[in-house]
Design an enzyme around this catalytic site. Structure first.
Site, mmCIF file in Angstrom:
data_model
loop_
_atom_site.group_PDB
_atom_site.id
_atom_site.type_symbol
_atom_site.label_atom_id
_atom_site.label_comp_id
_atom_site.label_asym_id
_atom_site.label_seq_id
_atom_site.Cartn_x
_atom_site.Cartn_y
_atom_site.Cartn_z
ATOM 1 N N CYS A 81 1.474 -1.849 16.075
ATOM 2 C CA CYS A 81 1.361 -1.544 14.650
ATOM 3 C C CYS A 81 0.659 -2.674 13.905
ATOM 4 C CB CYS A 81 2.762 -1.323 14.072
ATOM 5 S SG CYS A 81 2.772 -0.959 12.307
ATOM 6 N N CYS A 85 6.317 -4.942 15.749
ATOM 7 C CA CYS A 85 5.971 -3.933 16.752
ATOM 8 C C CYS A 85 4.514 -4.149 17.161
ATOM 9 C CB CYS A 85 6.172 -2.529 16.181
ATOM 10 S SG CYS A 85 7.887 -2.171 15.741
ATOM 11 N N CYS A 101 3.425 8.652 1.483
ATOM 12 C CA CYS A 101 3.958 7.638 2.395
ATOM 13 C C CYS A 101 4.223 6.370 1.591
ATOM 14 C CB CYS A 101 2.954 7.387 3.520
ATOM 15 S SG CYS A 101 3.535 6.265 4.804
ATOM 16 N N CYS A 146 -1.251 6.323 10.652
ATOM 17 C CA CYS A 146 -0.007 5.720 11.118
ATOM 18 C C CYS A 146 -0.274 4.435 11.891
ATOM 19 C CB CYS A 146 0.729 6.729 12.004
ATOM 20 S SG CYS A 146 2.306 6.130 12.605
ATOM 21 N N ASN A 188 -3.633 4.821 16.777
ATOM 22 C CA ASN A 188 -4.724 4.561 15.852
ATOM 23 C C ASN A 188 -5.212 3.126 16.027
ATOM 24 O OD1 ASN A 188 -4.761 7.124 14.371
ATOM 25 N ND2 ASN A 188 -2.715 6.525 13.709
ATOM 26 N N SER A 213 11.553 5.629 15.016
ATOM 27 C CA SER A 213 10.382 5.168 15.773
ATOM 28 C C SER A 213 10.841 4.792 17.176
ATOM 29 C CB SER A 213 9.744 3.970 15.066
ATOM 30 O OG SER A 213 9.249 4.340 13.798
ATOM 31 N N LEU A 214 10.755 5.743 18.096
ATOM 32 C CA LEU A 214 11.255 5.526 19.459
ATOM 33 C C LEU A 214 10.193 4.867 20.332
ATOM 34 C CD1 LEU A 214 13.731 5.965 21.275
ATOM 35 C CD2 LEU A 214 12.742 8.179 21.926
ATOM 36 N N HIS A 215 9.103 5.571 20.576
ATOM 37 C CA HIS A 215 7.890 5.039 21.201
ATOM 38 C C HIS A 215 7.995 4.669 22.678
ATOM 39 C CE1 HIS A 215 6.319 5.181 17.215
ATOM 40 N NE2 HIS A 215 7.004 4.139 16.783
ATOM 41 N N SER A 257 12.286 6.620 7.662
ATOM 42 C CA SER A 257 11.933 6.240 9.031
ATOM 43 C C SER A 257 12.449 4.847 9.345
ATOM 44 C CB SER A 257 10.412 6.273 9.207
ATOM 45 O OG SER A 257 10.043 5.838 10.501
ATOM 46 N N GLY A 314 6.896 -1.912 6.052
ATOM 47 C CA GLY A 314 8.257 -2.422 6.041
ATOM 48 C C GLY A 314 9.258 -1.522 6.737
ATOM 49 N N GLU A 315 10.455 -2.063 6.956
ATOM 50 C CA GLU A 315 11.588 -1.358 7.552
ATOM 51 C C GLU A 315 12.578 -1.031 6.430
ATOM 52 O OE1 GLU A 315 14.413 0.433 8.950
ATOM 53 O OE2 GLU A 315 13.084 -0.085 10.612
ATOM 54 N N GLU A 367 0.818 -1.202 0.000
ATOM 55 C CA GLU A 367 0.000 0.000 0.000
ATOM 56 C C GLU A 367 0.861 1.264 0.000
ATOM 57 O OE1 GLU A 367 -4.008 -1.570 2.329
ATOM 58 O OE2 GLU A 367 -2.432 -0.637 3.519
ATOM 59 N N CYS A 395 6.158 -6.983 6.996
ATOM 60 C CA CYS A 395 7.178 -6.420 7.884
ATOM 61 C C CYS A 395 7.669 -7.512 8.821
ATOM 62 C CB CYS A 395 6.598 -5.254 8.687
ATOM 63 S SG CYS A 395 7.828 -4.322 9.626
#
Length: 402
Positions: free
Chosen positions: A150, A147, A136, A374, A331, A252-254, A230, A198-199, A123, A143
């Protein structure tokens, strides 16, 4: 023993000799030119037995038509003789991703479900704003990071996207927005974020090669300052990304403690917070005018306390990081084990970080109604049956001929 075909080009001030490479033809036997560099375009022509000087000239012409003017038909290339068009059409194609489904949110956000030639789905999302438009872009099908907050992270990793499939997302967006030929001003698509599925740093070479095409001033001509990559913290690849791509960095710390980040970003067990922040401090080109963005999803009673905010400030100061912190309201998606922090809690968190002189805006969720926000991307191929998607694609094809 190396053969001549395997030797590297001789360095120096000479016309570079590209290393022969194999071009994988499509099922129809033609070679896709999308995603090829100028040197690879030239090599593809020479591999098809075009004389060397002709290949050099035609490669430059093809480059301009593909990446500056967005052409997908050789017949549109008016500075290439008409007699050569059939020769090109027989051997080559200029592709676009196959669109299975396109959705538009009530807030104007657009999401496309795309399908590759080998029937893999991914996507992309376009987010319009008053002063910018951000695409984006996905780098993988699925992935591998898992996480836990996500939705994309619940998918299995199928494969990396190719340079053609990555840059193809940008080309398709330009098609949809009517933004050919490339021009430096007045565009709706002004920014790119490698924040889709994906990363990116686990598909480094393909992402690098695609972004070089996007940044080339003679082609798509998007400034590296308008591109953000990212990562969830693939520390060994961060320095290489800075050196070989040089775009803006988002992390992406979080979470600010090992225990919590180990849970929600499992990669933390391999590359911890301190190691990650040191890699951020070492990222080339970082300064107050070009800050590193830290993404921080707000999870109720998990990472959103005032103590968490103060620890975040302490860490950023310790590593002297010129930083911006994007606070992202969680989200929701079906089956998620988390809730979004309350507006009051998010405001308190933001105030503490802002009070320390660090920008901490709260991101406004976009495209929630079409699962484009996101953390929500998960291809509709996993929400609908494959048969249903095939029927829809067939119906679209049939309607095109009505």
């Amino acid at each position: 023993m190396q053969t001549a075909a395997n030797l590297m080009p001789i360095p120096g001030h000479i016309d570079p000799v590209p290393v022969p490479r194999s071009f994988v033809p499509r099922s129809d036997g033609r070679i896709d030119l999308l995603g090829l560099s100028l040197a690879d375009l030239r090599m593809a022509l020479e591999t098809s037995q075009l004389e060397e000087k002709q290949a050099k000239l035609r490669a430059k012409q093809l480059w301009h038509w593909i990446y500056n003017r967005g052409a997908i038909e050789f017949s549109a290339m008016t500075d290439i003789s008409k007699t050569m068009h059939p020769w090109l059409e027989q051997r080559f194609v200029i592709s676009r991703p196959n669109v299975v489904e396109a959705q538009v949110s009530t807030d104007g956000t657009r999401k496309w479900l795309l399908r590759s030639d080998d029937k893999q789905d991914y996507e992309m999302v376009f987010i319009p704003d008053a002063d910018r438009g951000t695409l984006c872009v996905s780098s993988q099908v699925g992935c591998t990071l898992n996480c836990t907050f996500c939705h994309t992270g619940t998918m299995r990793l199928v494969r990396n996207l190719t340079p053609a499939e990555i840059v193809g997302q940008v080309m398709l967006a330009r098609d949809s927005l009517g933004e050919w030929p490339s021009q430096p001003e007045g565009r709706m698509l002004t920014n790119i974020v490698m924040m889709g599925m994906g990363e990116p740093l686990y598909n480094f070479e393909n992402v690098r090669d695609a972004l070089k095409l996007v940044m080339d001033g003679a082609g798509l001509a998007l400034s590296r300052r308008r591109i953000t990559l990212s990562t969830s913290g693939v520390v060994p690849m961060m320095a290489r990304a800075g050196a070989e791509i040089g775009v803006n960095l988002a992390v992406s710390l979080h979470a600010v403690t090992k225990e919590v980040r180990d849970e929600i970003v499992p990669l933390n067990r391999k590359y911890g917070i301190e190691e990650l922040l040191q890699a951020c401090a070492d990222y080339p080109g970082t300064n107050n005018a070009r800050r590193i963005t830290f993404e921080y999803v707000m999870l109720k009673d998990k990472n959103d306390s005032d103590d968490d905010a103060r620890e975040l400030v302490r860490l950023l100061r310790k590593y002297e990081l010129p930083a911006k912190v994007n606070l992202i309201p969680f989200n929701p998606w079906p089956g998620a084990q988390y809730e979004c922090s309350t507006p009051e809690r998010i405001k308190s968190f933001s105030s503490i970080v802002f009070g320390a002189g660090i920008s901490a805006p709260v991101r406004t969720p976009r495209g929630r109604d079409i699962d484009a926000a996101c953390g929500q991307l998960k291809t509709a191929s996993e929400k609908k049956s494959r048969a249903q998607l095939d029927r829809e694609a067939a119906a679209e094809t049939d309607s095109a001929f009505v």
